[in-house]
Design a protein around this motif. Structure first.
Motif, PDB file in Angstrom:
ATOM      1  N   LYS A 184       0.780  -1.266   0.021  1.00 31.67           N
ATOM      2  CA  LYS A 184       0.081   0.187   0.001  1.00 31.67           C
ATOM      3  C   LYS A 184       0.794   1.312  -0.068  1.00 31.67           C
ATOM      4  O   LYS A 184       2.033   1.278   0.416  1.00 31.67           O
ATOM      5  N   VAL A 185       0.255   2.394  -0.451  1.00 32.19           N
ATOM      6  CA  VAL A 185       1.050   3.690  -0.494  1.00 32.19           C
ATOM      7  C   VAL A 185       0.467   4.667   0.346  1.00 32.19           C
ATOM      8  O   VAL A 185      -0.825   4.794   0.310  1.00 32.19           O
ATOM      9  N   ALA A 186       1.027   5.272   1.159  1.00 33.23           N
ATOM     10  CA  ALA A 186       0.627   6.428   2.063  1.00 33.23           C
ATOM     11  C   ALA A 186       1.484   7.542   2.198  1.00 33.23           C
ATOM     12  O   ALA A 186       2.537   7.600   1.830  1.00 33.23           O
ATOM     13  N   ILE A 187       0.664   8.715   2.290  1.00 29.80           N
ATOM     14  CA  ILE A 187       1.276   9.861   2.627  1.00 29.80           C
ATOM     15  C   ILE A 187       1.205  10.383   3.800  1.00 29.80           C
ATOM     16  O   ILE A 187       0.168  10.343   4.548  1.00 29.80           O
ATOM     17  N   VAL A 188       2.055  10.929   4.658  1.00 28.10           N
ATOM     18  CA  VAL A 188       2.107  11.523   6.207  1.00 28.10           C
ATOM     19  C   VAL A 188       2.645  12.642   5.956  1.00 28.10           C
ATOM     20  O   VAL A 188       3.720  12.851   5.814  1.00 28.10           O
ATOM     21  N   THR A 189       1.655  13.824   6.485  1.00 31.16           N
ATOM     22  CA  THR A 189       2.092  15.119   6.141  1.00 31.16           C
ATOM     23  C   THR A 189       2.936  15.561   7.557  1.00 31.16           C
ATOM     24  O   THR A 189       2.275  14.853   8.637  1.00 31.16           O
ATOM     25  N   GLY A 190       4.023  16.229   7.708  1.00 26.91           N
ATOM     26  CA  GLY A 190       4.541  16.555   8.999  1.00 26.91           C
ATOM     27  C   GLY A 190       5.265  15.350   9.586  1.00 26.91           C
ATOM     28  O   GLY A 190       5.163  15.126  10.593  1.00 26.91           O
ATOM     29  N   GLY A 191       5.588  14.318   8.526  1.00 26.68           N
ATOM     30  CA  GLY A 191       6.255  13.065   9.188  1.00 26.68           C
ATOM     31  C   GLY A 191       7.496  12.806   9.746  1.00 26.68           C
ATOM     32  O   GLY A 191       8.007  11.902   9.932  1.00 26.68           O
ATOM     33  N   VAL A 192       8.153  13.979   9.638  1.00 29.82           N
ATOM     34  CA  VAL A 192       9.656  13.953  10.273  1.00 29.82           C
ATOM     35  C   VAL A 192       9.917  13.604  11.617  1.00 29.82           C
ATOM     36  O   VAL A 192      10.791  13.004  12.081  1.00 29.82           O
ATOM     37  N   GLN A 193       8.946  13.995  12.534  1.00 28.87           N
ATOM     38  CA  GLN A 193       9.172  13.729  13.891  1.00 28.87           C
ATOM     39  C   GLN A 193       7.838  13.536  14.704  1.00 28.87           C
ATOM     40  O   GLN A 193       6.629  13.628  14.032  1.00 28.87           O
ATOM     41  N   GLY A 194       7.930  13.244  16.058  1.00 22.40           N
ATOM     42  CA  GLY A 194       6.596  13.247  16.857  1.00 22.40           C
ATOM     43  C   GLY A 194       5.730  12.103  16.303  1.00 22.40           C
ATOM     44  O   GLY A 194       6.158  10.976  15.966  1.00 22.40           O
ATOM     45  N   ILE A 195       4.359  12.482  16.594  1.00 19.62           N
ATOM     46  CA  ILE A 195       3.170  11.303  16.173  1.00 19.62           C
ATOM     47  C   ILE A 195       3.440  11.150  14.765  1.00 19.62           C
ATOM     48  O   ILE A 195       3.198   9.986  14.211  1.00 19.62           O
ATOM     49  N   GLY A 196       3.713  11.964  13.778  1.00 22.49           N
ATOM     50  CA  GLY A 196       3.760  11.729  12.491  1.00 22.49           C
ATOM     51  C   GLY A 196       5.129  10.671  12.010  1.00 22.49           C
ATOM     52  O   GLY A 196       4.691   9.754  11.388  1.00 22.49           O
ATOM     53  N   ARG A 197       6.076  10.855  12.753  1.00 24.92           N
ATOM     54  CA  ARG A 197       7.086   9.917  12.331  1.00 24.92           C
ATOM     55  C   ARG A 197       6.831   8.550  13.034  1.00 24.92           C
ATOM     56  O   ARG A 197       7.109   7.440  12.294  1.00 24.92           O
ATOM     57  N   ALA A 198       6.194   8.416  14.015  1.00 24.48           N
ATOM     58  CA  ALA A 198       5.753   7.058  14.842  1.00 24.48           C
ATOM     59  C   ALA A 198       4.848   6.339  13.587  1.00 24.48           C
ATOM     60  O   ALA A 198       4.635   5.485  13.340  1.00 24.48           O
ATOM     61  N   ILE A 199       3.817   7.337  12.886  1.00 24.69           N
ATOM     62  CA  ILE A 199       2.706   6.669  12.013  1.00 24.69           C
ATOM     63  C   ILE A 199       3.658   6.260  10.682  1.00 24.69           C
ATOM     64  O   ILE A 199       3.445   5.182  10.205  1.00 24.69           O
ATOM     65  N   VAL A 200       4.599   7.019  10.348  1.00 22.10           N
ATOM     66  CA  VAL A 200       5.444   6.542   9.225  1.00 22.10           C
ATOM     67  C   VAL A 200       6.135   5.178   9.471  1.00 22.10           C
ATOM     68  O   VAL A 200       5.908   4.401   8.566  1.00 22.10           O
ATOM     69  N   ASP A 201       6.473   4.966  10.482  1.00 26.78           N
ATOM     70  CA  ASP A 201       7.359   4.043  10.923  1.00 26.78           C
ATOM     71  C   ASP A 201       6.424   2.679  11.105  1.00 26.78           C
ATOM     72  O   ASP A 201       6.553   1.679  10.405  1.00 26.78           O
ATOM     73  N   ILE A 202       5.237   2.885  11.693  1.00 25.67           N
ATOM     74  CA  ILE A 202       4.355   1.764  11.703  1.00 25.67           C
ATOM     75  C   ILE A 202       3.717   1.259  10.319  1.00 25.67           C
ATOM     76  O   ILE A 202       3.638   0.103  10.125  1.00 25.67           O
ATOM     77  N   LEU A 203       3.432   2.175   9.524  1.00 22.85           N
ATOM     78  CA  LEU A 203       2.945   1.971   8.174  1.00 22.85           C
ATOM     79  C   LEU A 203       4.126   1.213   7.291  1.00 22.85           C
ATOM     80  O   LEU A 203       3.548   0.263   6.671  1.00 22.85           O
ATOM     81  N   ALA A 204       5.239   1.587   7.532  1.00 19.00           N
ATOM     82  CA  ALA A 204       6.291   1.042   6.761  1.00 19.00           C
ATOM     83  C   ALA A 204       6.818  -0.313   7.298  1.00 19.00           C
ATOM     84  O   ALA A 204       6.933  -1.355   6.540  1.00 19.00           O
ATOM     85  N   GLU A 205       6.693  -0.490   8.551  1.00 23.01           N
ATOM     86  CA  GLU A 205       6.876  -1.631   9.436  1.00 23.01           C
ATOM     87  C   GLU A 205       5.965  -2.695   8.884  1.00 23.01           C
ATOM     88  O   GLU A 205       6.267  -3.843   8.707  1.00 23.01           O
ATOM     89  N   ASN A 206       4.855  -2.334   8.475  1.00 27.00           N
ATOM     90  CA  ASN A 206       3.501  -3.198   7.928  1.00 27.00           C
ATOM     91  C   ASN A 206       3.629  -3.190   6.564  1.00 27.00           C
ATOM     92  O   ASN A 206       2.604  -3.545   5.921  1.00 27.00           O
ATOM     93  N   GLY A 207       4.695  -3.017   5.772  1.00 25.69           N
ATOM     94  CA  GLY A 207       4.903  -3.289   4.383  1.00 25.69           C
ATOM     95  C   GLY A 207       4.869  -1.965   3.552  1.00 25.69           C
ATOM     96  O   GLY A 207       4.615  -2.338   2.154  1.00 25.69           O
ATOM     97  N   GLY A 208       4.213  -0.910   3.992  1.00 22.65           N
ATOM     98  CA  GLY A 208       3.635   0.034   3.109  1.00 22.65           C
ATOM     99  C   GLY A 208       4.868   0.989   2.693  1.00 22.65           C
ATOM    100  O   GLY A 208       6.082   0.890   3.039  1.00 22.65           O
ATOM    101  N   LYS A 209       4.641   1.545   1.519  1.00 19.37           N
ATOM    102  CA  LYS A 209       5.462   2.614   1.157  1.00 19.37           C
ATOM    103  C   LYS A 209       4.901   4.081   1.358  1.00 19.37           C
ATOM    104  O   LYS A 209       3.839   4.447   0.923  1.00 19.37           O
TER     105      LYS A 209
END
Length: 261
Positions: free
Chosen positions: A13-38
């Motif tokens: 799957k493909v996702a966009i996360v705005t403001g994803g460099v730090q904080g909650i955004g970065r944690a969301i980026v990590d968990i989506l990637a850890e679950n196979g996402g781009k």
């Protein structure tokens, strides 16, 4: 290996996360990637974003995008789809907090500025992403705030912006249901992030923790798990606020006018 792939909830799957460099955004980026996402991060912190590396089942891509500029938002979304072929999820997370300031000490322009980041950017990103999300029957997750409902002192601009996020989520969920696109909001309680540390003192954070029946503040990873739930598992949820407050919004409490929040 195949057994591991079967456990990945966001595989291919493909996702966009705005403001994803730090904080909650970065944690969301990590968990989506850890679950196979781009996962594509939209942010302006190039020095940090350009150095992000990831070695896991998914992929993380950093893209410079000023979320207060409509043309950059649209171009970045179009470029994401050009490079990755589709879009399954938009996480509107970018946000700011001016600190605890009374309305007397807040200019009208300051209110406009926070709305531009915390609310208008969510509208713009949703508008430009929806033509792609409709094709995949994807979803939008907006990161709001528990304060949208419960409020606190000296935060009128921030709270108004987050209230707008929850209201926009509900309205957009109605409109997009016919396309199979779900729109939901996460409403975090106080979460330990760099932004929180910038606008509060350690003493205030310790006092805040006493407002939570769980006895502590939230961690970004806990909000990320809530996001993953809305993206993957909550297939019959749309237009909802997922309240992630550690119980701070329940029970009676003493309200003192001299309190900091």
């Amino acid at each position: 290996m195949s057994a591991q792939l079967n456990k990945l909830k966001f595989q291919d799957k493909v996702a966009i996360v705005t403001g994803g460099v730090q904080g909650i955004g970065r944690a969301i980026v990590d968990i989506l990637a850890e679950n196979g996402g781009k996962v594509v991060i939209f942010d302006i912190q190039d020095e940090v974003g350009s150095k992000i590396s990831y070695d896991g089942p998914g992929e993380i891509i950093y893209m410079h995008c000023d979320m207060t500029k409509d043309d950059e938002i649209q171009a970045s979304i179009d470029e994401t789809v050009r490079r990755l072929g589709k879009l399954d999820c938009l996480v509107n997370n970018v946000g700011t907090h001016p600190g605890f300031i009374s309305i007397d000490d807040t200019s009208v322009q300051a209110f406009r500025d926070i709305l531009s980041v915390n609310l208008v950017s969510y509208f713009a990103a949703s508008k430009f992403a929806l033509p792609y999300l409709r094709k995949t029957k994807g979803c939008i997750v907006n990161v709001g705030s528990n304060l949208a409902v419960h409020a606190c002192r000296n935060s009128v601009t921030y709270i108004a912006s987050k209230g707008g996020v929850s209201s926009m989520t509900k309205a957009l969920a109605i409109d997009e249901a016919k396309y199979g696109v779900r729109v939901n909001t996460i409403c975090p309680g106080v979460t330990v992030t760099k932004l929180l540390n910038e606008v509060t003192t350690e003493e205030i954070r310790q006092t805040m923790a006493k407002c939570f029946p769980l006895g502590r503040l939230a961690q970004p990873e806990e909000m990320a798990r809530a996001c993953l739930y809305l993206v993957v598992d909550a297939t019959f949820s749309t237009g909802t606020d997922l309240i992630c407050t550690g119980g701070s919004d329940i029970g009676y409490g003493i309200k003192e006018f001299g309190a900091a929040f």
